[in-house]
Motif scaffolding. Structure first.
Motif, PDB file in Angstrom:
ATOM      1  N   ILE A  26       2.019   6.047  12.075  1.00  0.00           N
ATOM      2  CA  ILE A  26       3.048   5.142  12.585  1.00  0.00           C
ATOM      3  C   ILE A  26       4.240   5.978  13.019  1.00  0.00           C
ATOM      4  CG2 ILE A  26       2.374   3.176  11.147  1.00  0.00           C
ATOM      5  CD1 ILE A  26       4.799   3.883   9.333  1.00  0.00           C
ATOM      6  N   ILE A  27       5.061   5.406  13.917  1.00  0.00           N
ATOM      7  CA  ILE A  27       6.326   6.049  14.293  1.00  0.00           C
ATOM      8  C   ILE A  27       7.451   5.053  14.027  1.00  0.00           C
ATOM      9  CG2 ILE A  27       5.525   7.784  15.927  1.00  0.00           C
ATOM     10  CD1 ILE A  27       5.914   5.808  18.168  1.00  0.00           C
ATOM     11  N   THR A  28       8.591   5.575  13.581  1.00  0.00           N
ATOM     12  CA  THR A  28       9.735   4.736  13.226  1.00  0.00           C
ATOM     13  C   THR A  28      10.987   5.238  13.920  1.00  0.00           C
ATOM     14  OG1 THR A  28      10.309   6.067  11.277  1.00  0.00           O
ATOM     15  CG2 THR A  28       8.761   4.235  10.955  1.00  0.00           C
ATOM     16  N   CYS A  29      11.955   4.343  14.068  1.00  0.00           N
ATOM     17  CA  CYS A  29      13.256   4.740  14.620  1.00  0.00           C
ATOM     18  C   CYS A  29      14.326   3.845  14.016  1.00  0.00           C
ATOM     19  CB  CYS A  29      13.272   4.625  16.146  1.00  0.00           C
ATOM     20  SG  CYS A  29      13.032   2.941  16.757  1.00  0.00           S
ATOM     21  N   GLY A  30      15.581   4.270  14.147  1.00  0.00           N
ATOM     22  CA  GLY A  30      16.662   3.490  13.560  1.00  0.00           C
ATOM     23  C   GLY A  30      18.026   4.056  13.868  1.00  0.00           C
ATOM     24  N   ALA A  31      18.963   3.792  12.954  1.00  0.00           N
ATOM     25  CA  ALA A  31      20.364   4.109  13.200  1.00  0.00           C
ATOM     26  C   ALA A  31      20.690   5.592  13.063  1.00  0.00           C
ATOM     27  CB  ALA A  31      21.247   3.308  12.242  1.00  0.00           C
ATOM     28  N   ASP A  32      19.771   6.393  12.502  1.00  0.00           N
ATOM     29  CA  ASP A  32      20.077   7.822  12.337  1.00  0.00           C
ATOM     30  C   ASP A  32      19.674   8.650  13.548  1.00  0.00           C
ATOM     31  OD1 ASP A  32      17.354   7.757  12.129  1.00  0.00           O
ATOM     32  OD2 ASP A  32      17.236   9.040  10.354  1.00  0.00           O
ATOM     33  N   ARG A  33      19.244   7.988  14.639  1.00  0.00           N
ATOM     34  CA  ARG A  33      18.910   8.630  15.914  1.00  0.00           C
ATOM     35  C   ARG A  33      17.628   9.458  15.866  1.00  0.00           C
ATOM     36  NH1 ARG A  33      24.007  10.275  14.898  1.00  0.00           N
ATOM     37  NH2 ARG A  33      23.459  12.469  15.075  1.00  0.00           N
ATOM     38  N   LYS A  34      16.882   9.378  14.774  1.00  0.00           N
ATOM     39  CA  LYS A  34      15.657  10.163  14.629  1.00  0.00           C
ATOM     40  C   LYS A  34      14.422   9.318  14.933  1.00  0.00           C
ATOM     41  CE  LYS A  34      18.053  13.608  12.764  1.00  0.00           C
ATOM     42  NZ  LYS A  34      18.299  14.870  13.474  1.00  0.00           N
ATOM     43  N   GLY A  90       1.588   7.882   3.435  1.00  0.00           N
ATOM     44  CA  GLY A  90       3.011   7.677   3.683  1.00  0.00           C
ATOM     45  C   GLY A  90       3.816   8.952   3.826  1.00  0.00           C
ATOM     46  N   SER A  91       3.144  10.075   4.055  1.00  0.00           N
ATOM     47  CA  SER A  91       3.865  11.343   4.185  1.00  0.00           C
ATOM     48  C   SER A  91       4.411  11.521   5.603  1.00  0.00           C
ATOM     49  CB  SER A  91       2.933  12.514   3.855  1.00  0.00           C
ATOM     50  OG  SER A  91       1.826  12.537   4.739  1.00  0.00           O
ATOM     51  N   GLU A  92       5.567  12.188   5.692  1.00  0.00           N
ATOM     52  CA  GLU A  92       6.181  12.434   6.993  1.00  0.00           C
ATOM     53  C   GLU A  92       5.494  13.610   7.679  1.00  0.00           C
ATOM     54  OE1 GLU A  92      10.521  13.534   8.991  1.00  0.00           O
ATOM     55  OE2 GLU A  92      10.438  12.731   6.943  1.00  0.00           O
ATOM     56  N   VAL A  93       5.125  13.400   8.932  1.00  0.00           N
ATOM     57  CA  VAL A  93       4.428  14.426   9.702  1.00  0.00           C
ATOM     58  C   VAL A  93       5.390  15.195  10.590  1.00  0.00           C
ATOM     59  CG1 VAL A  93       2.600  14.842  11.404  1.00  0.00           C
ATOM     60  CG2 VAL A  93       2.330  13.030   9.705  1.00  0.00           C
ATOM     61  N   ARG A  94       6.346  14.473  11.170  1.00  0.00           N
ATOM     62  CA  ARG A  94       7.185  15.095  12.187  1.00  0.00           C
ATOM     63  C   ARG A  94       8.483  14.325  12.337  1.00  0.00           C
ATOM     64  NH1 ARG A  94       4.582  15.979  18.072  1.00  0.00           N
ATOM     65  NH2 ARG A  94       5.648  17.909  18.609  1.00  0.00           N
ATOM     66  N   GLU A  95       9.507  15.027  12.781  1.00  0.00           N
ATOM     67  CA  GLU A  95      10.789  14.399  13.080  1.00  0.00           C
ATOM     68  C   GLU A  95      11.338  15.000  14.368  1.00  0.00           C
ATOM     69  OE1 GLU A  95      15.098  15.267  11.435  1.00  0.00           O
ATOM     70  OE2 GLU A  95      13.968  14.083   9.950  1.00  0.00           O
ATOM     71  N   LYS A 122       0.818  -1.209   0.000  1.00  0.00           N
ATOM     72  CA  LYS A 122       0.000   0.000   0.000  1.00  0.00           C
ATOM     73  C   LYS A 122       0.858   1.267   0.000  1.00  0.00           C
ATOM     74  CE  LYS A 122      -3.742  -0.087   2.597  1.00  0.00           C
ATOM     75  NZ  LYS A 122      -4.611  -0.260   3.792  1.00  0.00           N
ATOM     76  N   GLN A 123       1.924   1.259   0.776  1.00  0.00           N
ATOM     77  CA  GLN A 123       2.817   2.414   0.835  1.00  0.00           C
ATOM     78  C   GLN A 123       4.249   1.953   1.073  1.00  0.00           C
ATOM     79  OE1 GLN A 123       1.954   5.472   0.265  1.00  0.00           O
ATOM     80  NE2 GLN A 123      -0.283   5.310   0.408  1.00  0.00           N
ATOM     81  N   MET A 124       5.192   2.726   0.543  1.00  0.00           N
ATOM     82  CA  MET A 124       6.605   2.543   0.871  1.00  0.00           C
ATOM     83  C   MET A 124       7.107   3.826   1.514  1.00  0.00           C
ATOM     84  SD  MET A 124       9.989   1.557  -1.389  1.00  0.00           S
ATOM     85  CE  MET A 124      10.314   3.195  -2.045  1.00  0.00           C
ATOM     86  N   ILE A 125       7.717   3.701   2.682  1.00  0.00           N
ATOM     87  CA  ILE A 125       8.223   4.854   3.423  1.00  0.00           C
ATOM     88  C   ILE A 125       9.740   4.750   3.497  1.00  0.00           C
ATOM     89  CG2 ILE A 125       8.252   6.007   5.665  1.00  0.00           C
ATOM     90  CD1 ILE A 125       5.399   4.910   6.091  1.00  0.00           C
ATOM     91  N   GLN A 126      10.417   5.749   2.974  1.00  0.00           N
ATOM     92  CA  GLN A 126      11.879   5.802   3.052  1.00  0.00           C
ATOM     93  C   GLN A 126      12.243   6.492   4.356  1.00  0.00           C
ATOM     94  OE1 GLN A 126      13.907   4.437   0.499  1.00  0.00           O
ATOM     95  NE2 GLN A 126      15.528   4.655   2.021  1.00  0.00           N
ATOM     96  N   THR A 127      12.614   5.694   5.375  1.00  0.00           N
ATOM     97  CA  THR A 127      12.830   6.269   6.705  1.00  0.00           C
ATOM     98  C   THR A 127      14.266   6.744   6.886  1.00  0.00           C
ATOM     99  OG1 THR A 127      13.285   4.076   7.621  1.00  0.00           O
ATOM    100  CG2 THR A 127      11.020   4.841   7.699  1.00  0.00           C
ATOM    101  N   SER A 128      15.153   5.819   7.061  1.00  0.00           N
ATOM    102  CA  SER A 128      16.555   6.154   7.285  1.00  0.00           C
ATOM    103  C   SER A 128      17.347   4.876   7.059  1.00  0.00           C
ATOM    104  CB  SER A 128      16.771   6.635   8.719  1.00  0.00           C
ATOM    105  OG  SER A 128      16.491   5.582   9.625  1.00  0.00           O
TER     106      SER A 128
END
Length: 614
Positions: A511-519, A528-533, A490-496
């Motif tokens: 949804i909320i995501t986290c990973g190696a970029d500390r964000k 799939g649009s980014e709302v906040r960082e 349905k959607q692809m989100i390029q996070t980090s």
């Protein structure tokens, strides 16, 4: 709100024990407590209950521990990086208060020992330091400092004080054994090398007799030396024929004059010191690293490098396991649906089920030579599904019986797993990046669909409450939202890079995501649009994340070793938990918002009180 201004999270319990530290397990003279290290924390465990208190002040892993003979003081040393200062912390036991930070050594504190009257504390530096220091306890200052061993000898690794003379102590290690005498007037120490005839040994442990006339020394060769403290000459050694093949790793001298010996092969033996004959012996799991005695010598405790603690009655000479934990990195944690008093964890070789209020192990499922990367509990509570290097396994939640196994479910191992709420399907992710949907029954497990979009290992899978949609995170830096009915993306989100974890908001719109970029990033599910960082941590990766059932707060943990509770709407840290010394791998908020449980790469499981809960 900055993390520095946030409130603290109360640590309720620490499940874990660093059994790799020599003599790290210590019985307190009040005969009511045992002390042991866990990461950068000293755990004080009340015997006969689950009550724990914590001595926290180190920023690096604890490497050694000692308690004064009167029980008034505790000293702990740490291991840091090469050429960095390694501190000794002096504690007041009754008040659980930090008294002083003693800093002379570099790299690592190898050993600590209090003199009989608690007047002095002896500290031994590690390989990069090579010095022994004497500290005046009451003045909390260095008294004198000297190289621990001769230039032509190896490193000293053990320091033990005399039983009744404040001015005498012993050091030993690789080819070195010395008796030291302190000159309190000139403020220096004089070593005398012990003579062991033609014997060349690596010494692993030392135990001095109560009358100070002699001491016993264990070796990697599996024999034991008896040395006269006054003449510094070896008096005898044994056993003559049947030595302990895995080496003597710990010693304990009983009031009867008999000797308790711990070995690298997990044998604990009772020896007659007159002829070194083995009278009784038991086996424990792992190499013995600590032996500590209590209750006038009627009982003792055994610590092993498999992170197990045993209680042994001297007369019956039978072992009772009293503390157990993972001895490898904990990979995942999960609570059953709607249940806060139970949780399951997984690691190398095993899955364990714990009782949260008593932090007690209820069930252990062992799979030798395998690593479990992720687990989930079906919503009916009847079974545990697990992701392993060689496939998917399902076990009964009550007995741990294997229900079924899907061999070679993924080509490069199963790295993530989740079950639908109707208990009819499993979604698995693999090291090659594929996502597979399985139709499961107790007697048959069929592959339903293969979804190939990710190019690297799948790190996390979350299924929406209505079983219509799920999301996957991958180390390729993408998150995919999938239709589980039509099997389409349905959607692809390029996070980090290296996306580690993803969570649905309970209402399902974000949804909320986290990973190696500390964000930490918020995303709209619809498009799939980014709302906040927001900035999640100062350094390292954020490895784990979980959200409350009402969506008001979420919790994160990672390489900075901190548990952080966030306000979802404000995107700000409200509370911080300090206690881990290893990287946090996963963490969960229990269904009733009573506990937060975090697990880490050093094998520790920490149970926190959820702020505001009763």
């Amino acid at each position: 709100m900055a993390a520095e201004a946030a409130g603290g999270i109360e640590l309720l319990a620490a499940i874990g024990y660093n059994g790799h530290i020599h003599s790290g397990l210590t019985f307190h003279p009040d005969e009511k407590h045992i002390l042991y290290p866990l990461g950068c924390t000293v755990v004080v465990q009340e015997l006969g209950s689950q009550k724990q208190t914590f001595l926290r002040g180190h920023m690096s892993d604890i490497s050694c521990l000692s308690v004064s003979r009167d029980g008034q003081y505790v000293a702990s040393g740490e291991a840091t990086s090469m050429n960095c200062k390694a501190e000794v912390i002096l504690w007041d036991f009754q008040q659980k208060k930090l008294l002083a930070r003693l800093s002379l050594h570099k790299g690592r504190i190898e050993g600590l020992a209090f003199s009989p009257s608690s007047l002095y504390l002896m500290s031994l530096g590690g390989q990069d330091d090579g010095r022994v220091a004497v500290w005046h306890v009451h003045k909390q200052e260095a008294f004198c400092l000297s190289p621990a061993s001769a230039r032509n000898a190896g490193n000293a690794t053990i320091v033990v004080c005399s039983s009744y003379r404040d001015e005498v102590f012993v050091t030993a290690g690789n080819g070195t054994m010395r008796v030291w005498e302190l000159d309190s007037v000139k403020r220096n120490i004089h070593p005398t090398e012990c003579r062991t005839a033609q014997l060349k040994r690596m010494f692993t442990c030392v135990k001095i007799a109560d009358d100070d006339s002699y001491f016993y020394v264990g070796t990697t060769s599996g024999d034991i030396l008896k040395v006269n403290t006054n003449t510094k000459v070896m008096a005898s050694y044994g056993p003559a024929k049947k030595t302990f093949s895995s080496g003597v790793t710990a010693l304990l001298l009983l009031t009867t004059g008999d000797l308790i010996v711990g070995t690298g092969g997990g044998i604990v033996a009772l020896l007659k010191t007159s002829n070194y004959r083995v009278m009784k012996k038991i086996s424990v799991q792992g190499a013995v690293t600590s032996l500590t005695c209590g209750h006038q010598g009627r009982q003792f405790f055994v610590g092993t490098n498999e992170c197990q603690i045993y209680h042994v009655n001297v007369v019956e000479f039978k072992e009772e396991l009293i503390t157990t934990c993972h001895n490898e990195a904990v990979q995942d944690i999960v609570f059953p649906l709607g249940v806060s008093d139970l949780f399951a964890t997984c690691s190398k070789n095993d899955i364990r089920v714990w009782h949260t209020p008593e932090h007690k192990e209820l069930l252990r499922i062992v799979v030798p030579n395998g690593t479990c990367h992720a687990i989930d509990i079906l919503s009916d509570g009847n079974s545990i599904i697990s992701a392993w290097d060689d496939g998917i396994r399902s076990f009964t939640a009550r007995t741990g019986r294997l229900i079924y196994m899907i061999n070679h479910a993924h080509r490069l191992g199963v790295t993530a797993i989740a079950a639908t709420n109707d208990c009819k399907r499993i979604v698995s992710g693999g090291g090659e990046g594929q996502v597979k949907i399985w139709n499961i029954h107790e007697k048959s497990q069929k592959l339903g669909e293969i979804l190939k979009v990710h190019t690297s290992a799948v790190s996390c899978i979350k299924i929406k409450k209505d079983d219509q949609e799920f999301i996957t995170a991958s180390l390729d830096g993408t998150c995919m939202i999938w239709d589980i009915v039509q099997f389409v993306r349905k959607q692809m989100i390029q996070t980090s890079r290296f996306a580690k974890c993803v969570c649905y908001h309970p209402e399902g719109y974000q949804i909320i995501t986290c990973g190696a970029d500390r964000k930490i990033r918020y995303w709209e599910v619809f498009d799939g649009s980014e709302v906040r960082e927001v900035e999640g941590c100062i350094s390292g990766s954020i490895n784990g994340m979980d959200i409350t059932s009402d969506g008001a707060c979420f919790v994160t943990g990672g390489d900075d070793h901190l548990v952080k509770l966030w306000d979802y709407i404000e995107g700000a840290v409200t509370h911080v938990g300090v206690g881990h010394s290893g990287s946090i791998t996963r963490l969960k908020i229990c269904p009733g918002k009573k506990y937060i449980v975090s697990v880490s790469a050093d094998g520790a499981i920490l149970v926190w009180k959820y702020p505001g809960s009763h």
